[in-house]
Write a protein that holds these residues in place. Sequence first.
Motif, PDB file in Angstrom:
ATOM      1  N   UNK A  38      47.214 -14.398  36.051  1.00  0.00           N
ATOM      2  CA  UNK A  38      47.780 -13.691  34.670  1.00  0.00           C
ATOM      3  C   UNK A  38      48.811 -14.926  34.035  1.00  0.00           C
ATOM      4  N   UNK A  39      49.200 -16.015  34.841  1.00  0.00           N
ATOM      5  CA  UNK A  39      49.738 -17.180  34.047  1.00  0.00           C
ATOM      6  C   UNK A  39      48.820 -17.871  32.920  1.00  0.00           C
ATOM      7  N   UNK A  40      47.524 -17.958  33.590  1.00  0.00           N
ATOM      8  CA  UNK A  40      46.585 -18.630  32.808  1.00  0.00           C
ATOM      9  C   UNK A  40      46.240 -17.871  31.806  1.00  0.00           C
ATOM     10  N   UNK A  41      46.091 -16.575  31.895  1.00  0.00           N
ATOM     11  CA  UNK A  41      45.503 -15.631  30.863  1.00  0.00           C
ATOM     12  C   UNK A  41      46.560 -15.420  29.920  1.00  0.00           C
ATOM     13  N   UNK A  42      47.860 -15.576  30.329  1.00  0.00           N
ATOM     14  CA  UNK A  42      49.150 -15.251  29.283  1.00  0.00           C
ATOM     15  C   UNK A  42      49.111 -16.394  28.342  1.00  0.00           C
ATOM     16  N   UNK A  43      48.958 -17.747  28.961  1.00  0.00           N
ATOM     17  CA  UNK A  43      48.923 -19.186  28.241  1.00  0.00           C
ATOM     18  C   UNK A  43      47.768 -19.289  27.082  1.00  0.00           C
ATOM     19  N   UNK A  44      46.677 -18.531  27.674  1.00  0.00           N
ATOM     20  CA  UNK A  44      45.363 -18.539  26.776  1.00  0.00           C
ATOM     21  C   UNK A  44      45.700 -17.710  25.709  1.00  0.00           C
ATOM     22  N   UNK A  45      46.269 -16.654  25.916  1.00  0.00           N
ATOM     23  CA  UNK A  45      46.593 -15.738  24.803  1.00  0.00           C
ATOM     24  C   UNK A  45      47.762 -16.283  23.908  1.00  0.00           C
ATOM     25  N   UNK A  46      48.421 -16.979  24.298  1.00  0.00           N
ATOM     26  CA  UNK A  46      49.550 -17.797  23.546  1.00  0.00           C
ATOM     27  C   UNK A  46      48.773 -18.742  22.657  1.00  0.00           C
ATOM     28  N   UNK A  47      47.840 -19.296  23.304  1.00  0.00           N
ATOM     29  CA  UNK A  47      47.200 -20.559  22.391  1.00  0.00           C
ATOM     30  C   UNK A  47      46.300 -19.846  21.329  1.00  0.00           C
ATOM     31  N   UNK A  48      45.689 -19.123  21.636  1.00  0.00           N
ATOM     32  CA  UNK A  48      44.836 -18.474  20.372  1.00  0.00           C
ATOM     33  C   UNK A  48      45.054 -17.325  19.550  1.00  0.00           C
ATOM     34  N   UNK A  49      46.668 -17.056  19.931  1.00  0.00           N
ATOM     35  CA  UNK A  49      47.253 -15.897  19.327  1.00  0.00           C
ATOM     36  C   UNK A  49      48.009 -16.506  17.923  1.00  0.00           C
ATOM     37  N   UNK A  50      48.925 -15.641  17.159  1.00  0.00           N
ATOM     38  CA  UNK A  50      49.597 -16.252  16.080  1.00  0.00           C
ATOM     39  C   UNK A  50      50.479 -17.457  16.377  1.00  0.00           C
ATOM     40  N   UNK A  51      51.191 -17.818  17.782  1.00  0.00           N
ATOM     41  CA  UNK A  51      51.914 -18.838  17.547  1.00  0.00           C
ATOM     42  C   UNK A  51      51.255 -20.266  17.615  1.00  0.00           C
ATOM     43  N   UNK A  52      50.002 -20.276  18.054  1.00  0.00           N
ATOM     44  CA  UNK A  52      49.557 -21.780  17.894  1.00  0.00           C
ATOM     45  C   UNK A  52      48.168 -21.740  17.129  1.00  0.00           C
ATOM     46  N   UNK A  54      47.073 -19.290  15.237  1.00  0.00           N
ATOM     47  CA  UNK A  54      47.530 -18.529  13.879  1.00  0.00           C
ATOM     48  C   UNK A  54      48.078 -19.494  12.882  1.00  0.00           C
ATOM     49  N   UNK A  55      48.965 -20.666  13.516  1.00  0.00           N
ATOM     50  CA  UNK A  55      49.662 -21.497  12.673  1.00  0.00           C
ATOM     51  C   UNK A  55      48.971 -22.462  12.175  1.00  0.00           C
ATOM     52  N   UNK A  56      48.005 -22.706  13.160  1.00  0.00           N
ATOM     53  CA  UNK A  56      47.015 -23.699  12.626  1.00  0.00           C
ATOM     54  C   UNK A  56      46.074 -23.375  11.558  1.00  0.00           C
ATOM     55  N   UNK A  57      45.715 -22.160  11.750  1.00  0.00           N
ATOM     56  CA  UNK A  57      44.585 -21.662  10.513  1.00  0.00           C
ATOM     57  C   UNK A  57      45.436 -21.157   9.519  1.00  0.00           C
ATOM     58  N   UNK A  58      46.577 -20.889   9.695  1.00  0.00           N
ATOM     59  CA  UNK A  58      47.509 -20.424   8.668  1.00  0.00           C
ATOM     60  C   UNK A  58      47.831 -21.510   7.501  1.00  0.00           C
ATOM     61  N   UNK A  59      47.705 -22.956   7.827  1.00  0.00           N
ATOM     62  CA  UNK A  59      47.848 -24.217   7.013  1.00  0.00           C
ATOM     63  C   UNK A  59      46.853 -24.149   5.827  1.00  0.00           C
ATOM     64  N   UNK A  60      45.559 -23.538   6.250  1.00  0.00           N
ATOM     65  CA  UNK A  60      44.275 -23.513   5.343  1.00  0.00           C
ATOM     66  C   UNK A  60      44.119 -22.306   4.792  1.00  0.00           C
ATOM     67  N   UNK A  61      44.863 -21.072   5.203  1.00  0.00           N
ATOM     68  CA  UNK A  61      44.782 -19.644   4.602  1.00  0.00           C
ATOM     69  C   UNK A  61      45.992 -19.165   3.742  1.00  0.00           C
TER      70      UNK A  61
END
Length: 471
Positions: A38-52, A54-61
Amino acid sequence: MSAEQIGFTLLYLGLFLLLGKWIRVRVKWTQNLFLPSSIIGGFLALLVGPQVLGKILGMFAGSDSLLNNGLIPPQVTEVWGTLPGLMINVVFASLFLGTTIPGIKKIWRLAGAQLSFGWTMGWGQYVLGILLAVLVLSPLFGLPPMTGALIEIAFEGGHGTAAGMGETFKDLGFEEAYDLSIGLATVGLISGVVAGIILINWGVRRNKTQVIKNVEGFSDLRKRGIMEFQNREPAANMTVRTESIEPLSLHFALVGLAVLVGYLILQFLIWLESVTWGAMTGSEFMTYIPLFPLAMIGGIIVQLIFSKLDQNHILDRPMISRIQGFALDILVVTAIGTISLDVIGNHIIPFLLLAALGITWNIFGVLVLAPRIIPTYWFERAMGDFGQSMGVTATGLLLMRVVDPKNDSPAFESFGYKQLVFEPLLGGGLVTSLSVPLIFEFGPIPFLIISAVMCLLGLLMGLLYFGKKKS
């Protein structure tokens, strides 16, 4: 939001739990740290979600682009944001269901020293945290004195307690505390395993352990989180026939009843305040109390009633544990997956100071206080409280299993009995839930004094009574 959208978010939840388990099975360093899926899955969700992502892709969109949410749609994070506060009620309502609640004399005899040590550690986190807040965090960083309670909430209480306090933080105008406490709980859990293994190796080399004289590694399957075939047991017992009711449904209903009893208690307290001292003083203190500690009280009430009426023993503790574990997995994935890195980044120095102080105090407790308080098998028994004080009871059980693999010491028994008194108060109990509202309502100094007195009481009882019983 439609029911279909809510169902879709649950599918996402299952996906990240599976990915977390797959990573645990495949990646060695996650196995060595014994990180829950659950910790690993939560971190993975954090990385591919809006916080990480999303912010990276948002710089180009553009600002309105869906890419700003990464791979997780906004409706998913919206539902996930509400789940931790709901699931913590299930976790705490399940704590005492299906258990035998012994008398105070038996608890004192078997776990008095353990309780003194845990009591000192828990209240000490408040003392140090509030001192840090009053002397440093408030004057230098502008954070409210309530910040001082976050060490105990996050380290002793863990992800569940931190998530359960979310609405309280919001009601008191300190929403940042949610993200800070979830982050601290994550730091505590990981550092608890790492520091615990280091302490065990140190204890073995310095002859502090009485059970093991060398640290034997776990099997490869154990590290991957897979039960060895020869050790597999039923996950629960079928105490009722399925043609009458599914056993899981029955036990889920009992957990729900415990939560409902807790809710009724909370509403009664709110009403009582409104017609008594609240009417005279204008206080709304009871409205700040979260539901989960009262759900725990509801669970105790339901258990006491069932222990008198349940002649056929249909209430099965292993089944309750499966429900509790399921709720905790959901809680951890969604809490970590929706954490705000912006909040932690904006308060990075206070965050690091709180984390460092909490870790240092817990290690000090093991090395300095435990051998002077716990009369026998002090190292084995201290490992349980160290793990719990860093964020989760499971870490304490894991460390005790490492240092006492065959249960040759009284560590597991004394730790279990100690929990019966400790859990209703600290580590997510009534004191934990009341700490932030009390500091908000009356200021940090009164609660600091109470915490110092309680910490000193546990310390003196441990040193002068149990510490003198060393054989």
